[in-house]
Motif scaffolding. Sequence first.
Motif, PDB file in Angstrom:
ATOM      1  N   ARG A 159       0.842  -1.195   0.000  1.00 49.06           N
ATOM      2  CA  ARG A 159       0.000   0.000   0.000  1.00 49.06           C
ATOM      3  C   ARG A 159       0.880   1.248   0.000  1.00 49.06           C
ATOM      4  N   ARG A 160       0.543   2.206  -0.842  1.00 46.59           N
ATOM      5  CA  ARG A 160       1.336   3.424  -0.937  1.00 46.59           C
ATOM      6  C   ARG A 160       0.932   4.403   0.159  1.00 46.59           C
ATOM      7  N   PHE A 161       1.915   5.168   0.646  1.00 44.23           N
ATOM      8  CA  PHE A 161       1.644   6.107   1.736  1.00 44.23           C
ATOM      9  C   PHE A 161       2.601   7.284   1.629  1.00 44.23           C
ATOM     10  N   TRP A 162       2.259   8.344   2.393  1.00 40.18           N
ATOM     11  CA  TRP A 162       3.139   9.497   2.582  1.00 40.18           C
ATOM     12  C   TRP A 162       3.504   9.591   4.060  1.00 40.18           C
ATOM     13  N   ASN A 163       4.707  10.069   4.349  1.00 41.75           N
ATOM     14  CA  ASN A 163       5.129  10.279   5.734  1.00 41.75           C
ATOM     15  C   ASN A 163       5.059  11.767   6.041  1.00 41.75           C
ATOM     16  N   PRO A 164       3.962  12.227   6.688  1.00 40.83           N
ATOM     17  CA  PRO A 164       3.800  13.656   6.970  1.00 40.83           C
ATOM     18  C   PRO A 164       4.427  14.063   8.293  1.00 40.83           C
ATOM     19  N   ALA A 200       0.057  17.459   2.519  1.00 45.18           N
ATOM     20  CA  ALA A 200      -0.055  18.837   2.033  1.00 45.18           C
ATOM     21  C   ALA A 200       0.114  19.824   3.184  1.00 45.18           C
ATOM     22  N   HIS A 201      -0.526  19.551   4.325  1.00 43.18           N
ATOM     23  CA  HIS A 201      -0.364  20.420   5.496  1.00 43.18           C
ATOM     24  C   HIS A 201       1.094  20.426   5.968  1.00 43.18           C
ATOM     25  N   TYR A 202       1.754  19.268   5.877  1.00 46.61           N
ATOM     26  CA  TYR A 202       3.150  19.183   6.316  1.00 46.61           C
ATOM     27  C   TYR A 202       4.054  20.014   5.410  1.00 46.61           C
ATOM     28  N   MET A 203       3.758  20.032   4.108  1.00 47.04           N
ATOM     29  CA  MET A 203       4.553  20.857   3.194  1.00 47.04           C
ATOM     30  C   MET A 203       4.419  22.332   3.562  1.00 47.04           C
ATOM     31  N   ALA A 204       3.209  22.755   3.968  1.00 49.26           N
ATOM     32  CA  ALA A 204       3.023  24.143   4.398  1.00 49.26           C
ATOM     33  C   ALA A 204       3.781  24.417   5.683  1.00 49.26           C
ATOM     34  N   CYS A 205       3.806  23.427   6.566  1.00 44.90           N
ATOM     35  CA  CYS A 205       4.501  23.576   7.842  1.00 44.90           C
ATOM     36  C   CYS A 205       5.995  23.778   7.634  1.00 44.90           C
ATOM     37  N   LYS A 206       6.581  23.051   6.698  1.00 44.32           N
ATOM     38  CA  LYS A 206       8.018  23.109   6.474  1.00 44.32           C
ATOM     39  C   LYS A 206       8.415  24.206   5.498  1.00 44.32           C
ATOM     40  N   GLY A 207       7.480  24.619   4.649  1.00 43.15           N
ATOM     41  CA  GLY A 207       7.777  25.682   3.710  1.00 43.15           C
ATOM     42  C   GLY A 207       8.439  25.168   2.446  1.00 43.15           C
ATOM     43  N   LEU A 208       8.233  25.878   1.352  1.00 40.69           N
ATOM     44  CA  LEU A 208       8.774  25.498   0.044  1.00 40.69           C
ATOM     45  C   LEU A 208       8.791  26.745  -0.831  1.00 40.69           C
ATOM     46  N   PRO A 209       9.880  27.012  -1.547  1.00 39.56           N
ATOM     47  CA  PRO A 209       9.906  28.181  -2.429  1.00 39.56           C
ATOM     48  C   PRO A 209       8.740  28.173  -3.414  1.00 39.56           C
ATOM     49  N   SER A 210       8.132  29.317  -3.598  1.00 37.92           N
ATOM     50  CA  SER A 210       7.009  29.523  -4.524  1.00 37.92           C
ATOM     51  C   SER A 210       5.704  28.897  -4.048  1.00 37.92           C
ATOM     52  N   ALA A 234      -4.324  22.885   0.052  1.00 33.73           N
ATOM     53  CA  ALA A 234      -5.713  22.487   0.292  1.00 33.73           C
ATOM     54  C   ALA A 234      -5.716  21.021   0.683  1.00 33.73           C
ATOM     55  N   SER A 235      -6.463  20.690   1.721  1.00 33.45           N
ATOM     56  CA  SER A 235      -6.509  19.318   2.217  1.00 33.45           C
ATOM     57  C   SER A 235      -7.950  18.857   2.328  1.00 33.45           C
ATOM     58  N   LEU A 236      -8.237  17.672   1.811  1.00 32.66           N
ATOM     59  CA  LEU A 236      -9.545  17.044   1.944  1.00 32.66           C
ATOM     60  C   LEU A 236      -9.414  15.846   2.878  1.00 32.66           C
ATOM     61  N   ALA A 237     -10.052  15.905   4.046  1.00 30.70           N
ATOM     62  CA  ALA A 237     -10.118  14.786   4.992  1.00 30.70           C
ATOM     63  C   ALA A 237      -8.752  14.365   5.512  1.00 30.70           C
ATOM     64  N   GLY A 238      -7.833  15.322   5.647  1.00 28.24           N
ATOM     65  CA  GLY A 238      -6.526  15.020   6.219  1.00 28.24           C
ATOM     66  C   GLY A 238      -6.034  16.187   7.044  1.00 28.24           C
ATOM     67  N   THR A 239      -5.627  15.953   8.292  1.00 28.02           N
ATOM     68  CA  THR A 239      -5.177  17.051   9.151  1.00 28.02           C
ATOM     69  C   THR A 239      -3.664  16.975   9.335  1.00 28.02           C
ATOM     70  N   SER A 240      -3.167  16.930  10.573  1.00 23.13           N
ATOM     71  CA  SER A 240      -1.721  16.926  10.796  1.00 23.13           C
ATOM     72  C   SER A 240      -1.385  16.314  12.142  1.00 23.13           C
ATOM     73  N   TYR A 241      -0.236  15.654  12.183  1.00 19.69           N
ATOM     74  CA  TYR A 241       0.328  15.166  13.442  1.00 19.69           C
ATOM     75  C   TYR A 241       1.274  16.187  14.057  1.00 19.69           C
ATOM     76  N   VAL A 242       1.589  17.207  13.318  1.00 20.56           N
ATOM     77  CA  VAL A 242       2.703  18.082  13.665  1.00 20.56           C
ATOM     78  C   VAL A 242       2.311  19.099  14.723  1.00 20.56           C
TER      79      VAL A 242
END
Length: 457
Positions: free
Chosen positions: A253-258, A304-314, A319-327
Amino acid sequence: MRIVGVPLAVAASPRKYLGILAACTLLAAFLIACGGNGNAIDERILVLEAKAHSQEEALERLSDENATLSEELAAIKQEQADSARALEDAGRDDEQKEVTLEDHQAEQLSSLLEEQVRTKRRLDDHEARLGDMESFAKEVFSKISDIVPLLEEWFEKAEDGLAVPGDTVLDRARFLAESAGGEVYNIDSREPEQRAILVMPPEPIEGNPLIVSLHGFGGNSAVHSLYIPLHEHVAARGFGLLLPNGTLDSEGRRFWNPTDPGENSSKASMDDYTYLAGLVARALELKDFGPVYFFGYSNGGFMAHYMACKGLPSLRAVASLAGTSYVDDSSCQDAPSVSVLHIHGTADEVVLFEGVETEPDPKDNGERAFYASAQDMVSRGAQQAGCEWPQVPQAYDTFAFDHYIPGAETHAYRVESGCPQGVNIELWTGEGSGHAPAYGDAFVDALLDWLLSQTDP
């Protein structure tokens, strides 16, 4: 009316409703089987299926009991007739015997009539209950009829998903994108099976926005594109679309590590922030993009929320549908402010709208496992931007997005003032929506309208 080859019509006999309910039950079961991990079918169909099955059994029992009572009543009437004939024959012997027999006949007839009255009352009661059951069956049928077009649409999507040609996830995602008129480029990745594709409009221009769309747990870029078909709008709306694939776990099963690598033991070795940032950098080498946006569903929404937390140029918005954050908030202090849209159903039973926090786990150094609520996510986004989420937010608009829910179920809230120029924090709450709402073109259009409008730095 016809559901995948099963004709449906309102029938007068209660028993005919059993076939209707059974057909819908079988259809729901088939759709769940086609849906893989079940995220494509809302829990409300399962509840309706269980209720229909229960009423189906009750209707059959009442119908059988009604038939038995009708037979009993006929037998009583026959017994009355037989007794009357016997008493009439016996009464011809002599006058005294006739008087005795008449008394006996009257007594027996009285007893039989009383039994007949009792049986008739029972029969009337059961017929009334059958009438109630028939009314309930009509009500259930009416509700099923309302969602028949949606069920047919899901069935067609399931068929389409099974029929998408290609030996790999990448092949199937490429086929979908090219069929919608997009030009597709491969983006090299750390592993061949994780390669991403970049979908571009036929005539790209300098500064096209780039959307990175992330699948949920157990999904992939092809399945995700069937659920939220952003690729179908690339040509008309002029944005680039990056469709990556997460890592395969031990069960395929594919997953992301947020989270930061090492924080979550089941995903400790994966640094998905660096991986996705690298994919965006490679896309920028191929094309000259302007603002970058991340959208994710479920586990992809966490990412997606984790990418906002860490920041990224540009990066301008997530936007997140049915996913929050552990951070925890402290991990995001140095990230630049971005616009945040959080979309969540109040009846989500997979990622709860209100969030969750467990007791300390001694096997994990006493740490609590938790994820934030939907309101926590917009409050955090506002705090990061230097503004404040209202204590009692008022909906500025409502939308009819989820086909499972009648009427306009989604209420939109936002920070009205105080945020920096160009930063918008919004929450779209789906009243009664589950983890996989039945979204269509209206939702996709609204999502793209919101993302692509976040252009100011």
